[in-house]
Structure formats: structure tokens, C-alpha cells
Write an enzyme that holds these catalytic residues in place. Structure first.
Site, short mmCIF file in Angstrom:
data_model
loop_
_atom_site.label_atom_id
_atom_site.label_comp_id
_atom_site.label_asym_id
_atom_site.label_seq_id
_atom_site.Cartn_x
_atom_site.Cartn_y
_atom_site.Cartn_z
N CYS A 3 0.82 -1.22 0.00
CA CYS A 3 0.00 0.00 0.00
C CYS A 3 0.85 1.27 0.00
O CYS A 3 0.47 2.28 -0.57
CB CYS A 3 -0.90 0.04 1.24
SG CYS A 3 -1.76 -1.47 1.62
N ASP A 35 -2.98 -4.53 7.27
CA ASP A 35 -4.06 -5.48 7.59
C ASP A 35 -3.82 -6.83 6.93
O ASP A 35 -4.13 -7.88 7.49
CB ASP A 35 -5.40 -4.91 7.12
CG ASP A 35 -5.91 -3.83 8.04
OD1 ASP A 35 -5.17 -3.41 8.94
OD2 ASP A 35 -7.05 -3.37 7.85
N CYS A 76 -2.97 2.22 3.17
CA CYS A 76 -3.73 1.13 3.77
C CYS A 76 -4.85 1.64 4.68
O CYS A 76 -4.90 2.84 5.03
CB CYS A 76 -2.78 0.19 4.52
SG CYS A 76 -3.50 -1.45 4.85
N ASP A 77 -5.69 0.72 5.10
CA ASP A 77 -6.99 1.05 5.68
C ASP A 77 -7.00 2.11 6.77
O ASP A 77 -7.77 3.06 6.74
CB ASP A 77 -7.63 -0.23 6.25
CG ASP A 77 -7.85 -1.28 5.19
OD1 ASP A 77 -7.43 -1.06 4.04
OD2 ASP A 77 -8.41 -2.34 5.51
N LYS A 78 -6.16 1.97 7.79
CA LYS A 78 -6.27 2.85 8.96
C LYS A 78 -5.62 4.21 8.76
O LYS A 78 -5.93 5.16 9.46
CB LYS A 78 -5.66 2.18 10.20
CG LYS A 78 -6.21 0.80 10.50
CD LYS A 78 -7.73 0.78 10.47
CE LYS A 78 -8.26 -0.63 10.44
NZ LYS A 78 -7.85 -1.40 9.26
N CYS A 148 -5.31 -2.79 -1.74
CA CYS A 148 -6.12 -3.91 -2.25
C CYS A 148 -7.09 -3.44 -3.33
O CYS A 148 -7.76 -2.43 -3.17
CB CYS A 148 -6.87 -4.56 -1.11
SG CYS A 148 -5.80 -5.27 0.16
N GLU A 398 -10.16 -7.79 12.45
CA GLU A 398 -10.96 -8.19 11.31
C GLU A 398 -10.94 -9.72 11.20
O GLU A 398 -10.01 -10.37 11.64
CB GLU A 398 -10.41 -7.58 10.02
CG GLU A 398 -10.59 -6.08 9.95
CD GLU A 398 -10.12 -5.49 8.64
OE1 GLU A 398 -10.43 -4.33 8.38
OE2 GLU A 398 -9.43 -6.20 7.88
N SER A 424 -13.15 -7.36 7.23
CA SER A 424 -12.48 -6.72 6.10
C SER A 424 -13.52 -6.30 5.07
O SER A 424 -14.61 -6.89 4.98
CB SER A 424 -11.51 -7.71 5.46
OG SER A 424 -11.13 -7.30 4.17
#
Length: 512
Positions: A3, A35, A76-78, A148, A398, A424
Site C-alpha cells: 500500500c 491489515d 492502507c486502511d487505517k 487492495c 478483522e 475486512s
């Protein structure tokens, strides 16, 4: 992690744009937790914790060095919600810049993403995929840098930032390795200076209307349920009133107008080639589902930014309301005697709307995963994983490993998973998460025992167990909370300060 592989290079482009606009850039780095790397392991407990650490670190440096404006590069996600939280706290002009999705892999003639690998693990355990095929898939699923490649959490949140107005519309859908990314970065640097000149602060942009727009695009693209957790947290930082009922109401009037994985078949790169987020925005504005007059970080309205969207002829990624790819109500909030504070579910594209079955209780994710891989979960059951909430984990892991393994074993439409943890964005199936109050806080989920009959009723928006209130309370009176896994350090600090998922799992001394 993939990421963030491009961030150092992208930062140079951003700084070039800042200099071009007359500013002096200063590069500051923070941490990130992957993640994908941590999924299914003890390390995943750190993922949501990292959201707070990232937000805190950005806030501290920006306050300490008294920055005039801010460009945060996120992947990435966070990192995405963390950046928005920091921008909200500081309330200085700036841009949240997503570094873009990865290209899809190719396996046996089809586009694949990391989610296909997780599901293949379950298929392999069930004997439906050979070890050799799994190795070949793993080798090609993520061919390069970027987040992703489906409408999973990272791309859901990046899109939400554009509709919230904190990111330029269309900036997030450009792939991480696309040559256009360099100009996107330079423009973000120039834009930060323009926002400073016009005093375009987050509190001017991210209004209640903007949050409603962000929720709408999450529902319209069948995005990740993590959107709910993170938008609640960002709204908390801005003092914008927002609760679970708002997500349910907005989703209930918003049909799905995209064909993106995991709800559909297309990847994030397909969306970019079809016309990107500007095309999605134009469709939603035209349908009256979002407020086109909402201000964005460019100083222009959402409608002005989307009006020039260019649709690729013959594209099959974005449709309109009349030709919706899914019904309204994809992101749903359930309540009942198992979740009086609420819980969330992304309604699956297919499957039974009501499921009633006996419970199989697991006290942690690893135990549930072992049972799935051993073939011990049978059709009709309700798999319960508890003590995985914000405080109980700590960190609210997750459950992609478990959910994907269930799908891989052919149980997509046969079982339900219920947890006080989360999922997720790649998760498929009838999976109910964010159960509040969580088990660690003495929520009713702590009272469940093997064999109890639980019903998940989507039309009725209910999740309930066939026990009387008195019976639930009697069991809870006998219940003893498990000892904290981490008695010291950052995890212990987080456990002491974190509030309920119902309110975004925010951390502060008076946490809700």
C-alpha cells in the site's frame, strides 16, 4: 507493505507542487500496520490501535511545528481515517491524498485480488483447490504497489474522503503505479496552498451534509462496513452529530450502482478506466442521492467537480439508479436482545434474508478458524466469535481469514458469523459485526452458549437469541470477563481509553 511502497516518491511530487505554489514543504513520516500482513494473527490486534497512534502523531508534529497547511499521503486502511481525524483536530487547510489501488492480478484468465487468495485458503483446506494452484494464485494476486484492488476498506475510505470533500474528486481512483499519479501528487501540493489562501479548513468542508454524501457513496458502491466505524470517529473529532441510525436510513434509500468486488466482478482499476469517482459522483448527484452543492477542498462544489466526468464508452462498472446492480439497504444496522447498542452487516448479494440456527461459540478468532479448517462447522449454524471487540481484543480484529475460509469451503449461503469484532471490506456472506455492547463490557453476546438459537432477520433489522431477558441477565451475573491479554504498554492504554464500536471506537479520557 505494498500500500505504501510509492509514498516516498509521491511525497517528492507533492513537495514539488508545494514549492511551485510558493510554499516550503517539510516531509514527516508516521507508522502504519498492514491489515493483510497481520490478518488472522495476533498482530491484527494492533491494526485499529494504529488509527489512533497515526492520528495522534500527525496532530503532535503539526501542532509542535505549527504547520500552516497539511498534505497527508495515505494508503492502507487505517491511515486514511487517521489522517482525516488529524486534519479534523488541527482544523488547518490541507489535503488527504490517497496513493491509489494496486493493479489486479491475472489467474486462469480472470482478474484477481488479495481476497481471492484468502478464499482460496478455505477451498484448499476443503480439497477444492490444489496446493500448486494456491501457490500460483498467491504469486500473482498482488502484482505491484498499491492498496487492495476491490471496493474493500482502503478504496471505500478513499472514495468517502472525496465525497466528504477532504480529497480532490478523482484523485483516489488513479492506480498507484499509473504515470498520472505524479501529477495527482503535484496538484495536491498546489491545492494545499490554495486551500490555505482561501482558509478552506476541514470544519468548513466536512459538514453534516458532507458526511451524508460520504455514507451514500459507501452504500452505492457496496463498500466496507469499516466505513461506519471510521466515519463515526471522524465525525466525533468534528463535533458533527452522527450515529448508527443515520447509516441505516441513508443506506435504505441508496441502491448499488457499481459492479465492484466483492459485491460485483470489477476491480478498482476497472473503475478508473470507466470514468473514476467523478462518474460515480455525477450519477449520484443526478439521482438526487447526494447534495451536489457540498463544498470540496478545491473550493468548488461536488457537482462542479463531477460535471466534467468522462465516461468510457461501453464501460460496465458504473450504472445508474434505474439500472441498479443491487437493491437499497446494502449497509444495514441490526438491533435486538443480542445487540441493544446495534451491530452492522453488509447485506450479501444473494442468500437467505432470515437465518435461524444453533450457536457455536468461540472465545477468539483462532479457535473459530481451526474449526472451519477442520470441517467442523456445518450448514445452518451461527458461528459466534466474541472477546474481539475494541476493548476485549483489544483492537477489534478483522475476521477475513475466517469469513473467507467459510466461503472457500462452500458455506457462503449456509452459515452466519456473528462477532463483536469487525470484518475486512473483502468479506462476503451474511456476516454480522460490531456487536454492541461487546462481550468485554458485559454485552448479551457474553451470555451465549453452544446450542442457543439465534435469528438474524434482515427485513426486520433484528438479531436476537431465544432467551428471556431474565435468563440473559442470570447468565451474565455468573460471567467473569477474561483477563486482559496485554497488561502494559500501548495495548493496555488503548484498552483503558477506547469506547464502543457503536460510537466509532474512539479513544479519549471520557470515552463513550
Amino acid at each position: 507493505m505494498p500500500c505504501n511502497f510509492t509514498h516516498r516518491t509521491l511525497a517528492q511530487d507533492v513537495m514539488g507542487g508545494v514549492r511551485e505554489a510558493g510554499g516550503t514543504p517539510m516531509e514527516v513520516n508516521t507508522i502504519a500496520v498492514s491489515d493483510v500482513v497481520t490478518m488472522g494473527s495476533e498482530g491484527m490486534r494492533t491494526s485499529l490501535v494504529s488509527r489512533e497512534v497515526i492520528a495522534d502523531s500527525i496532530e503532535l508534529v503539526a501542532r509542535g511545528h505549527m504547520f500552516d497547511a497539511l498534505v497527508t499521503i495515505v494508503g492502507c486502511d487505517k491511515t486514511i481515517p487517521a489522517a482525516a481525524m488529524a486534519h479534523a483536530r488541527l482544523d488547518i487547510p490541507g489535503v488527504v491524498l490517497y496513493s491509489g489501488p494496486t493493479m489486479p492480478g491475472r489467474f486462469e484468465g480472470a482478474a484477481v485480488t488479495v481476497a481471492d487468495v484468502f478464499e482460496a485458503v478455505g477451498a484448499n483446506a476443503a480439497g477444492a483447490m490444489s496446493d500448486e494452484a494456491l501457490r500460483r494464485l498467491e504469486a500473482v494476486a498482488c502484482p505491484g504497489a498499491g492498496a487492495c484492488g476491490g471496493q474493500y476498506t482502503a478504496n471505500t475510505m478513499a472514495m468517502a474522503m472525496e465525497f466528504l470533500g477532504l480529497s480532490p474528486l478523482g484523485s483516489g481512483s488513479v492506480p498507484a503505479l499509473d504515470p498520472r499519479r505524479r501529477e495527482v501528487g503535484a496538484e495536491a501540493g498546489r491545492l494545499a496552498l490554495a486551500a490555505l489562501e482561501h482558509d478552506l479548513t476541514p470544519r468548513r468542508i466536512a459538514t453534516r451534509t458532507a458526511f451524508e454524501n460520504a455514507i451514500t457513496v459507501g452504500a452505492a458502491t457496496a463498500g466496507s462496513t469499516n466505513l461506519i466505524l471510521h466515519l463515526l470517529a471522524i465525525a466525533h473529532e468534528l463535533d458533527v452529530p452522527l450515529d448508527l441510525a443515520d447509516f441505516d436510513a441513508i443506506s435504505a434509500r441508496t441502491p448499488v450502482i457499481t459492479n465492484l468486488k466483492p459485491h460485483g466482478t470489477c476491480t478498482a482499476v476497472d473503475l478508473d478506466r470507466a470514468g473514476g469517482t467523478p462518474l460515480v459522483a455525477r450519477r449520484l448527484v443526478e439521482a438526487g442521492l447526494v447534495d451536489g452543492e457540498a463544498l470540496t477542498v478545491t473550493g468548488r462544489t461536488l457537482w462542479e467537480e463531477s460535471d466534467g466526468a468522462v465516461e468510457t464508452e461501453g464501460q460496465r462498472v458504473v450504472t445508474d439508479v434505474k439500472n441498479a446492480t443491487g437493491p437499497a439497504g446494502t449497509l444495514m444496522v441490526l438491533r435486538g436482545n443480542l445487540a441493544p447498542g446495534g451491530c452492522v452487516v453488509k447485506v450479501p448479494a444473494r442468500g437467505r434474508p432470515v437465518h435461524t440456527g444453533p450457536v457455536r461459540v468461540f472465545e477468539r478468532e483462532e479457535a473459530a478458524m481451526a474449526a472451519v479448517q477442520a470441517g467442523q462447522i456445518v450448514p445452518g449454524e451461527v458461528v459466534v466469535i466474541r472477546n474481539e471487540g475494541p476493548r476485549g481484543g483489544p483492537g477489534m480484529r478483522e475476521m477475513l481469514g475466517v469469513t473467507a475460509a467459510l466461503v472457500g469451503r462452500g458455506l457462503l449461503e449456509e452459515v452466519v458469523l456473528l462477532t463483536d469484532g469487525r470484518f475486512s471490506g473483502a468479506t462476503r456472506g451474511l456476516m454480522v459485526g460490531h456487536v454492541s455492547p461487546e462481550a468485554a463490557d458485559g454485552g448479551p453476546i457474553a451470555a451465549l452458549r453452544d446450542g442457543d438459537i439465534v435469528t438474524v432477520d434482515l427485513p426486520g433489522r433484528q438479531v436476537r437469541v431465544e432467551l428471556t431477558t431474565e435468563r440473559i441477565q442470570a447468565r451474565l451475573a455468573e460471567w467473569t470477563p477474561p483477563s486482559p491479554l496485554y497488561p502494559t504498554g500501548v495495548m493496555a492504554k488503548y484498552r483503558a481509553l477506547v469506547g464502543s464500536a457503536e460510537h466509532g471506537a474512539v479513544t479519549w479520557t471520557g470515552a463513550l
